[in-house]
Write a protein that holds these residues in place. Structure first.
Motif, PDB file in Angstrom:
ATOM      1  N   ASN A  53       0.829  -1.208   0.000  1.00 18.85           N
ATOM      2  CA  ASN A  53       0.000   0.000   0.000  1.00 18.85           C
ATOM      3  C   ASN A  53       0.864   1.260   0.000  1.00 18.85           C
ATOM      4  OD1 ASN A  53      -2.229  -1.660   0.074  1.00 18.85           O
ATOM      5  ND2 ASN A  53      -2.709  -1.281   2.216  1.00 18.85           N
ATOM      6  N   LEU A  54       1.912   1.267   0.832  1.00 15.69           N
ATOM      7  CA  LEU A  54       2.818   2.415   0.875  1.00 15.69           C
ATOM      8  C   LEU A  54       3.520   2.609  -0.465  1.00 15.69           C
ATOM      9  CD1 LEU A  54       4.409   1.925   4.417  1.00 15.69           C
ATOM     10  CD2 LEU A  54       2.861   3.754   3.726  1.00 15.69           C
ATOM     11  N   GLU A  55       3.940   1.508  -1.072  1.00 14.64           N
ATOM     12  CA  GLU A  55       4.575   1.596  -2.392  1.00 14.64           C
ATOM     13  C   GLU A  55       3.612   2.172  -3.426  1.00 14.64           C
ATOM     14  OE1 GLU A  55       6.277  -1.956  -4.030  1.00 14.64           O
ATOM     15  OE2 GLU A  55       8.280  -1.266  -3.488  1.00 14.64           O
ATOM     16  N   ASP A  56       2.366   1.729  -3.387  1.00 22.10           N
ATOM     17  CA  ASP A  56       1.373   2.218  -4.344  1.00 22.10           C
ATOM     18  C   ASP A  56       1.137   3.713  -4.171  1.00 22.10           C
ATOM     19  OD1 ASP A  56       1.023  -0.252  -5.550  1.00 22.10           O
ATOM     20  OD2 ASP A  56      -0.620  -0.839  -4.237  1.00 22.10           O
ATOM     21  N   VAL A  57       1.030   4.153  -2.921  1.00 21.59           N
ATOM     22  CA  VAL A  57       0.824   5.586  -2.666  1.00 21.59           C
ATOM     23  C   VAL A  57       2.007   6.397  -3.190  1.00 21.59           C
ATOM     24  CG1 VAL A  57       0.683   7.333  -0.839  1.00 21.59           C
ATOM     25  CG2 VAL A  57      -0.752   5.290  -0.718  1.00 21.59           C
ATOM     26  N   GLU A  58       3.231   5.908  -2.981  1.00 18.82           N
ATOM     27  CA  GLU A  58       4.414   6.612  -3.486  1.00 18.82           C
ATOM     28  C   GLU A  58       4.425   6.664  -5.011  1.00 18.82           C
ATOM     29  OE1 GLU A  58       6.783   8.442  -1.871  1.00 18.82           O
ATOM     30  OE2 GLU A  58       5.355   8.149  -0.248  1.00 18.82           O
ATOM     31  N   GLU A  59       3.995   5.597  -5.659  1.00 18.53           N
ATOM     32  CA  GLU A  59       3.938   5.581  -7.128  1.00 18.53           C
ATOM     33  C   GLU A  59       2.914   6.588  -7.639  1.00 18.53           C
ATOM     34  OE1 GLU A  59       5.891   4.075  -9.432  1.00 18.53           O
ATOM     35  OE2 GLU A  59       7.099   3.587  -7.681  1.00 18.53           O
ATOM     36  N   ILE A  60       1.795   6.716  -6.932  1.00 16.98           N
ATOM     37  CA  ILE A  60       0.773   7.694  -7.329  1.00 16.98           C
ATOM     38  C   ILE A  60       1.298   9.116  -7.135  1.00 16.98           C
ATOM     39  CG2 ILE A  60      -1.504   8.615  -6.728  1.00 16.98           C
ATOM     40  CD1 ILE A  60      -2.320   5.647  -6.148  1.00 16.98           C
ATOM     41  N   ILE A 127      -8.570   2.176  -2.916  1.00 20.84           N
ATOM     42  CA  ILE A 127      -9.924   1.613  -2.908  1.00 20.84           C
ATOM     43  C   ILE A 127      -9.837   0.087  -2.907  1.00 20.84           C
ATOM     44  CG2 ILE A 127     -12.093   1.433  -4.186  1.00 20.84           C
ATOM     45  CD1 ILE A 127     -11.383   4.281  -5.306  1.00 20.84           C
ATOM     46  N   ASP A 128      -9.033  -0.439  -3.793  1.00 19.56           N
ATOM     47  CA  ASP A 128      -8.734  -1.873  -3.841  1.00 19.56           C
ATOM     48  C   ASP A 128      -7.357  -2.031  -4.482  1.00 19.56           C
ATOM     49  OD1 ASP A 128      -9.077  -1.739  -6.681  1.00 19.56           O
ATOM     50  OD2 ASP A 128     -11.210  -2.171  -6.482  1.00 19.56           O
ATOM     51  N   ARG A 129      -7.024  -3.233  -4.895  1.00 17.40           N
ATOM     52  CA  ARG A 129      -5.675  -3.504  -5.385  1.00 17.40           C
ATOM     53  C   ARG A 129      -5.291  -2.635  -6.582  1.00 17.40           C
ATOM     54  NH1 ARG A 129      -3.109  -6.668  -9.076  1.00 17.40           N
ATOM     55  NH2 ARG A 129      -1.111  -7.557  -8.435  1.00 17.40           N
ATOM     56  N   ASP A 130      -6.249  -2.287  -7.433  1.00 18.25           N
ATOM     57  CA  ASP A 130      -5.937  -1.588  -8.682  1.00 18.25           C
ATOM     58  C   ASP A 130      -6.634  -0.247  -8.836  1.00 18.25           C
ATOM     59  OD1 ASP A 130      -4.188  -3.586  -9.716  1.00 18.25           O
ATOM     60  OD2 ASP A 130      -5.926  -4.812 -10.224  1.00 18.25           O
ATOM     61  N   ASN A 131      -7.240   0.271  -7.784  1.00 18.31           N
ATOM     62  CA  ASN A 131      -7.949   1.553  -7.877  1.00 18.31           C
ATOM     63  C   ASN A 131      -7.684   2.393  -6.633  1.00 18.31           C
ATOM     64  OD1 ASN A 131      -9.915   1.331 -10.376  1.00 18.31           O
ATOM     65  ND2 ASN A 131      -9.976  -0.654  -9.340  1.00 18.31           N
ATOM     66  N   ALA A 132      -7.577   3.700  -6.849  1.00 18.89           N
ATOM     67  CA  ALA A 132      -7.330   4.627  -5.745  1.00 18.89           C
ATOM     68  C   ALA A 132      -7.976   5.965  -6.059  1.00 18.89           C
ATOM     69  CB  ALA A 132      -5.825   4.789  -5.523  1.00 18.89           C
ATOM     70  N   LYS A 133      -8.060   6.819  -5.034  1.00 16.24           N
ATOM     71  CA  LYS A 133      -8.575   8.179  -5.228  1.00 16.24           C
ATOM     72  C   LYS A 133      -7.676   9.140  -4.460  1.00 16.24           C
ATOM     73  CE  LYS A 133     -11.859   7.863  -1.390  1.00 16.24           C
ATOM     74  NZ  LYS A 133     -13.262   8.011  -0.976  1.00 16.24           N
ATOM     75  N   GLY A 134      -7.685  10.407  -4.880  1.00 16.61           N
ATOM     76  CA  GLY A 134      -6.810  11.364  -4.220  1.00 16.61           C
ATOM     77  C   GLY A 134      -7.284  12.797  -4.363  1.00 16.61           C
ATOM     78  N   MET A 135      -6.822  13.631  -3.431  1.00 21.23           N
ATOM     79  CA  MET A 135      -7.035  15.080  -3.471  1.00 21.23           C
ATOM     80  C   MET A 135      -5.670  15.750  -3.355  1.00 21.23           C
ATOM     81  SD  MET A 135     -10.327  15.986  -3.616  1.00 21.23           S
ATOM     82  CE  MET A 135     -10.326  17.648  -2.948  1.00 21.23           C
ATOM     83  N   TYR A 164      -7.432   6.977  -9.737  1.00 24.35           N
ATOM     84  CA  TYR A 164      -6.281   6.335 -10.369  1.00 24.35           C
ATOM     85  C   TYR A 164      -6.589   4.864 -10.607  1.00 24.35           C
ATOM     86  CZ  TYR A 164      -4.459  10.419  -7.937  1.00 24.35           C
ATOM     87  OH  TYR A 164      -4.285  11.687  -7.450  1.00 24.35           O
ATOM     88  N   LYS A 165      -5.984   4.319 -11.657  1.00 29.53           N
ATOM     89  CA  LYS A 165      -6.170   2.901 -11.982  1.00 29.53           C
ATOM     90  C   LYS A 165      -4.819   2.301 -12.347  1.00 29.53           C
ATOM     91  CE  LYS A 165      -9.205  -0.106 -14.678  1.00 29.53           C
ATOM     92  NZ  LYS A 165      -9.890  -0.624 -13.499  1.00 29.53           N
ATOM     93  N   ARG A 166      -4.555   1.097 -11.848  1.00 29.27           N
ATOM     94  CA  ARG A 166      -3.335   0.392 -12.222  1.00 29.27           C
ATOM     95  C   ARG A 166      -3.595  -0.356 -13.527  1.00 29.27           C
ATOM     96  NH1 ARG A 166       0.269  -1.803  -8.162  1.00 29.27           N
ATOM     97  NH2 ARG A 166      -1.560  -2.122  -6.847  1.00 29.27           N
ATOM     98  N   VAL A 167      -2.814  -0.032 -14.547  1.00 26.04           N
ATOM     99  CA  VAL A 167      -2.968  -0.659 -15.865  1.00 26.04           C
ATOM    100  C   VAL A 167      -1.645  -1.330 -16.221  1.00 26.04           C
ATOM    101  CG1 VAL A 167      -3.481  -0.265 -18.311  1.00 26.04           C
ATOM    102  CG2 VAL A 167      -4.608   1.131 -16.565  1.00 26.04           C
ATOM    103  N   ASP A 168      -1.699  -2.653 -16.392  1.00 29.10           N
ATOM    104  CA  ASP A 168      -0.480  -3.430 -16.698  1.00 29.10           C
ATOM    105  C   ASP A 168       0.638  -3.115 -15.699  1.00 29.10           C
ATOM    106  OD1 ASP A 168      -1.733  -4.599 -18.898  1.00 29.10           O
ATOM    107  OD2 ASP A 168      -1.109  -2.984 -20.238  1.00 29.10           O
ATOM    108  N   GLY A 169       0.265  -3.014 -14.432  1.00 33.33           N
ATOM    109  CA  GLY A 169       1.244  -2.795 -13.378  1.00 33.33           C
ATOM    110  C   GLY A 169       1.668  -1.359 -13.175  1.00 33.33           C
TER     111      GLY A 169
END
Length: 199
Positions: A53-60, A127-135, A164-169
């Protein structure tokens, strides 16, 4: 003889009881060890998920940093790649579908303008493994070349609401709405003048 048989019987019964007790203790120990191993496996899985989760947030965060940088560097093809093909984008009353349409529109409107875009205080929720939201809080400073009929420059403040959506990683922006709270006028850009006062 009878006494000897009684002793033997007692001995055998004692050995049987001892075997049962030892077997029961072993079963209890095995169950306790298995429970401890199961608990450890759950904790490791939870830690791995938190790390992911932390890695995903940093990537976003890096995705959004590229958004601002590519605008200011006028790298419109790279900018277009930051979005999903069906991304919905709303900026200042203009609506675009997909990164390419947005990049073309932005390039047409501000391609000649020196700009400074900054994003602050991200609030990102997975939101889940491949979806997120942000402000994001934002500020943009834009001045056009000082030519006849040039649009006015501004220093703007507001916020981005995004998904945000994860597409092909790879994380991409799947929707974006910019809401402005304030826009202060700026004199347009002339290299020989002060960019704030125009003098």
């Amino acid at each position: 003889m009878l006494k000897s048989k009684t002793v033997q019987t007692s001995l055998i019964l004692g050995l049987v009881m001892l075997t049962i007790i030892i077997s029961g203790c072993t079963d209890q120990n095995n169950k306790a060890q298995q429970a401890a191993e199961d608990q450890q496996a759950v904790q490791i899985t939870e830690l791995e998920q938190r790390y992911q989760n932390l890695e995903d947030v940093e990537e976003i965060k890096k995705l959004k940093a590229r958004y601002f940088r590519f605008i200011d560097e006028k790298k419109w093809s790279d900018f277009a790649e930051l979005f999903t093909p069906d991304a919905k984008i709303e900026i200042d009353g203009n609506v675009f579908t997909g990164g390419e349409a947005f990049a073309n529109g932005a390039g047409t409107v501000i391609g000649a303008a020196p700009t400074v875009h900054q994003g602050h205080m991200p609030e990102i929720d997975l939101i889940d493994r491949d979806n997120a939201k942000g402000m994001w809080a934002m500020e943009d400073m834009l001045t056009y070349p000082a030519v006849k009929d040039a649009p006015p420059g501004h220093d703007g403040y507001g916020s981005y609401s995004e998904t945000y959506k994860r597409v092909d990683g790879v994380w991409k922006i799947s929707s974006l709405v910019l809401t402005r709270y304030r826009m202060d006028p700026l004199a347009n850009w002339d290299p020989s003048t002060n960019p704030i006062t125009g003098k």
